[in-house]
Design an enzyme around this catalytic site. Structure first.
Site, mmCIF file in Angstrom:
data_model
loop_
_atom_site.group_PDB
_atom_site.id
_atom_site.type_symbol
_atom_site.label_atom_id
_atom_site.label_comp_id
_atom_site.label_asym_id
_atom_site.label_seq_id
_atom_site.Cartn_x
_atom_site.Cartn_y
_atom_site.Cartn_z
ATOM 1 N N LYS A 181 0.878 -1.172 0.000
ATOM 2 C CA LYS A 181 0.000 0.000 0.000
ATOM 3 C C LYS A 181 0.913 1.219 0.000
ATOM 4 C CE LYS A 181 -1.896 3.044 1.984
ATOM 5 N NZ LYS A 181 -1.698 4.464 1.634
ATOM 6 N N CYS A 290 13.634 10.051 7.388
ATOM 7 C CA CYS A 290 13.408 9.634 8.770
ATOM 8 C C CYS A 290 14.685 9.748 9.598
ATOM 9 C CB CYS A 290 12.856 8.218 8.796
ATOM 10 S SG CYS A 290 13.810 7.115 7.770
ATOM 11 N N GLU A 389 9.693 15.753 15.447
ATOM 12 C CA GLU A 389 10.160 15.552 14.082
ATOM 13 C C GLU A 389 9.540 16.608 13.169
ATOM 14 O OE1 GLU A 389 8.861 11.977 11.973
ATOM 15 O OE2 GLU A 389 10.964 11.707 11.455
HETATM 16 P P1 NAP Z 1 2.082 8.196 7.797
HETATM 17 O O1 NAP Z 1 0.973 9.161 7.801
HETATM 18 O O2 NAP Z 1 2.326 7.397 9.001
HETATM 19 O O3 NAP Z 1 1.807 7.260 6.538
HETATM 20 C C1 NAP Z 1 2.590 6.152 6.235
HETATM 21 C C2 NAP Z 1 1.725 5.161 5.488
HETATM 22 O O4 NAP Z 1 0.703 4.683 6.346
HETATM 23 C C3 NAP Z 1 1.002 5.752 4.274
HETATM 24 O O5 NAP Z 1 0.930 4.790 3.254
HETATM 25 C C4 NAP Z 1 -0.364 6.041 4.846
HETATM 26 O O6 NAP Z 1 -1.389 6.146 3.867
HETATM 27 C C5 NAP Z 1 -0.556 4.846 5.739
HETATM 28 N N1 NAP Z 1 -1.591 5.020 6.765
HETATM 29 C C6 NAP Z 1 -2.031 6.170 7.337
HETATM 30 N N2 NAP Z 1 -3.012 5.901 8.233
HETATM 31 C C7 NAP Z 1 -3.193 4.561 8.221
HETATM 32 C C8 NAP Z 1 -4.076 3.678 8.928
HETATM 33 N N3 NAP Z 1 -4.968 4.114 9.814
HETATM 34 N N4 NAP Z 1 -3.987 2.350 8.670
HETATM 35 C C9 NAP Z 1 -3.103 1.875 7.784
HETATM 36 N N5 NAP Z 1 -2.260 2.669 7.081
HETATM 37 C C10 NAP Z 1 -2.297 3.997 7.305
HETATM 38 O O7 NAP Z 1 3.460 8.866 7.483
HETATM 39 P P2 NAP Z 1 3.826 9.765 6.205
HETATM 40 O O8 NAP Z 1 3.200 11.072 6.438
HETATM 41 O O9 NAP Z 1 3.564 9.064 4.942
HETATM 42 O O10 NAP Z 1 5.432 9.781 6.301
HETATM 43 C C11 NAP Z 1 6.120 10.602 7.162
HETATM 44 C C12 NAP Z 1 6.479 9.896 8.451
HETATM 45 O O11 NAP Z 1 7.088 8.625 8.213
HETATM 46 C C13 NAP Z 1 7.473 10.648 9.261
HETATM 47 O O12 NAP Z 1 7.081 10.720 10.599
HETATM 48 C C14 NAP Z 1 8.790 9.856 9.126
HETATM 49 O O13 NAP Z 1 9.703 9.933 10.113
HETATM 50 C C15 NAP Z 1 8.310 8.488 8.964
HETATM 51 N N6 NAP Z 1 9.285 7.698 8.195
HETATM 52 C C16 NAP Z 1 10.037 6.757 8.850
HETATM 53 C C17 NAP Z 1 10.982 6.018 8.161
HETATM 54 C C18 NAP Z 1 11.816 4.968 8.842
HETATM 55 O O14 NAP Z 1 12.484 4.186 8.173
HETATM 56 N N7 NAP Z 1 11.822 4.861 10.147
HETATM 57 C C19 NAP Z 1 11.158 6.222 6.802
HETATM 58 C C20 NAP Z 1 10.388 7.186 6.180
HETATM 59 C C21 NAP Z 1 9.447 7.910 6.888
HETATM 60 P P3 NAP Z 1 -1.772 7.622 3.290
HETATM 61 O O15 NAP Z 1 -0.646 8.060 2.465
HETATM 62 O O16 NAP Z 1 -2.996 7.401 2.484
HETATM 63 O O17 NAP Z 1 -2.011 8.489 4.485
#
Ligand code: NAP
Ligand code: MG
Length: 486
Positions: A181, A290, A389
């Site tokens: 996804k 991240c 963050e």
């Molecule tokens: P996010 O909102 O957590 O979204 C990540 C993924 O989860 C997206 O595909 C999102 O879909 C999905 N998602 C959201 N709500 C969900 C739910 N209730 N159930 C299942 N899936 C759901 O994060 P983001 O805004 O895309 O990315 C930024 C964040 O990711 C930052 O906080 C960053 O630090 C973190 N990150 C961490 C790493 C690591 O390796 N540790 C790497 C990259 C990013 P949608 O797009 O449709 O909302």
């Protein structure tokens, strides 16, 4: 001169080896954040599509995929790595259009990483093995390492195709099938890579992609009883929610969450190298990384001089057209993300930090979610800009006094994803590396990754590891077999 570029074809779901519309017929538009123009429409998966994809993934697993010899699985994954390289220009352009990152990064860094993931993990297909254990001479006791089953991968928008490589390559090498996804903001490259997988010889149903909303398609994937393991990269809040939801069906889970990583510069470091590393650590990927080195700790005796040079460097990094190969700072992924980042800059200044570079939106051709390379000096580790963050090109610079103070401040944060140490003193480097609460520590370098080196966090940054031999534990389960020889 503007290139004449082919229009991007509408994105569809990839289920059971076919590009299909959503059962509901729903679509959404994906937008280029640099121009604010639509790129194309994409089919939007719903619960019914999730169910179809998981069933197709299970059927493929019980069928062609598990019957393939490991060496054949290895060959198709190697071939997929080759196809990623052959389609490098096309994939890099899609990634840059969708995400706003410089084409320099998507073409020369991200593509290389994706291809290396498939090439590296292709080799593991033939090397994942159980062992025999001498329990008793009258018994034959051994273990099998089996695939876990259908893997659900939920990925963020900051490295859309790299995340596909990080999750799909080891999952498939270990013999699982996968349902990906992608983030709603950046669905295009995941779809294209699944098409290339079919071309490489991955059987239909093994590699499915469901663009759509987290709250709908993501949620349905997390709840689906046919999914044995979830591999998630994204925010800490969503990660916590997934863990609660996944409890009902007791899925295996790995969570790669946010970070607020310290990059520590000691006075005895090669300061030119540290300056470059600090800049790369925060401005690479527009700071939407991240592991971004978003808290820069600089030893007091060199603090003023170092901050001056940092500000000078940042001021030279103007945001520009992401499709221009010379650009090193692109557009943030969305206007929403831009507002969030600018809000943090404001909060830092209100709490008493000094803005020594950037801090503003800087549209390119009058448009886009571009934010200047920003440096906040005189930050205190208790400020919001040091604890939360930001996920943008904003560096918080904090002074420290000696090793103990550096380590104490560096660890005083809810996260623990990565850290950097800059020093010429070998003993200090190793000691500090051990004392830092982080999943990765870089010494005299920053932001380097390889498919062979595990990556993941501690504390609020999650658990489990992507990449390396370590991640294969996440994608396999051990079966113990006891045989009575008497
Ligand atoms: P996010 O909102 O957590 O979204 C990540 C993924 O989860 C997206 O595909 C999102 O879909 C999905 N998602 C959201 N709500 C969900 C739910 N209730 N159930 C299942 N899936 C759901 O994060 P983001 O805004 O895309 O990315 C930024 C964040 O990711 C930052 O906080 C960053 O630090 C973190 N990150 C961490 C790493 C690591 O390796 N540790 C790497 C990259 C990013 P949608 O797009 O449709 O909302
Ligand atoms: Mg987009």
């Amino acid at each position: 001169m503007a290139e004449t570029l082919a229009p991007v074809k509408p994105g569809r779901l990839i289920i059971d080896g076919k590009a299909v519309d959503a059962a509901s017929g729903a679509t959404f538009t994906t937008v280029n954040p640099a121009t604010e123009e639509p790129i194309t429409t994409v089919a939007e998966a719903g619960p019914e599509d999730v169910d179809r994809a998981v069933k197709a993934a299970r059927a493929a697993l019980d069928g062609a995929w598990s019957k393939m010899k490991p060496i054949e699985r290895s060959r198709v994954l190697w071939k997929l790595g080759d196809l990623v390289l052959e389609h490098a220009d096309e994939l890099a352009r899609l990634e840059t259009l969708d995400n706003g990152k410089p084409i320099f990064e998507s073409r020369y860094v991200d593509i290389d990483m994706v291809a290396r993931c498939f090439h590296y993990f292709s080799g593991w297909s033939t090397k994942i093995a159980g062992d025999t254990t001498p329990v008793n001479p009258s018994l034959f006791t051994y273990t099998l390492r089996e695939p876990v089953g259908v893997v659900g991968a939920i990925i963020p928008w900051n490295f859309p195709m790299i995340m596909v490589g990080w999750k799909a390559a080891p999952a498939l090498a270990a013999g699982n099938s996968i349902v990906v996804k992608p983030a709603e903001l950046t669905p295009l490259t995941a779809i294209r890579i699944a098409e290339l997988a079919l071309e490489a010889g991955v059987p239909p149903g093994v590699f499915n992609v469901l663009p759509g909303k987290g709250r709908i398609a993501g949620e349905a994937l997390v709840k689906h009883p046919g999914v044995a393991k979830l591999s998630f990269t994204g925010s800490t809040e969503v990660g916590q929610h997934l863990m609660r939801t996944a409890a009902d069906s007791l899925k295996k889970l790995t969570l790669e969450l946010g970070g607020k990583s310290p990059n520590i510069v000691f006075a005895d470091a090669d300061l030119d190298a540290a300056l470059k590393g600090a800049t790369l650590g925060i401005f690479y990927g527009k700071g939407e990384v991240c592991a971004a080195g978003s808290r820069l700790f600089v030893e007091k005796s060199i603090y003023d001089d170092f901050v001056g040079k940092l500000a000078e460097r940042a001021k030279k990094m103007a945001p520009a057209d992401p499709l221009d190969p010379k650009t090193r700072l692109g557009s943030l992924v969305s206007k929403g993300q831009m507002e969030k980042v600018l809000g943090y800059v404001e909060s830092g200044v209100k709490e008493g930090a000094q803005l020594v570079a950037g801090g503003q939106r800087q549209p390119v051709n009058g448009k886009g979610a571009f934010v200047q390379a920003t440096v906040l000096a005189g930050v205190n580790n208790r400020m919001r800009v040091a604890q939360e963050e930001i996920f943008g090109p904003v560096l918080s610079v904090i002074p420290f006094d000696g090793v103990d103070d550096a380590v104490a401040q560096a660890n005083d944060v809810p996260y623990g994803l990565a850290a950097g140490v800059w020093t010429r003193d070998v003993k200090k480097a190793h000691t500090v590396a051990r004392r830092l609460a982080a999943g990765t520590v870089w010494v005299n370098m920053y932001n380097f990754y390889d498919p062979g080196m595990p990556f993941g966090g501690v504390k609020g940054s999650g658990f489990g590891r992507d990449l390396g031999e370590a991640c294969l534990n996440e994608y396999t389960q051990v079966k113990s077999v006891w045989m009575n020889l008497e």
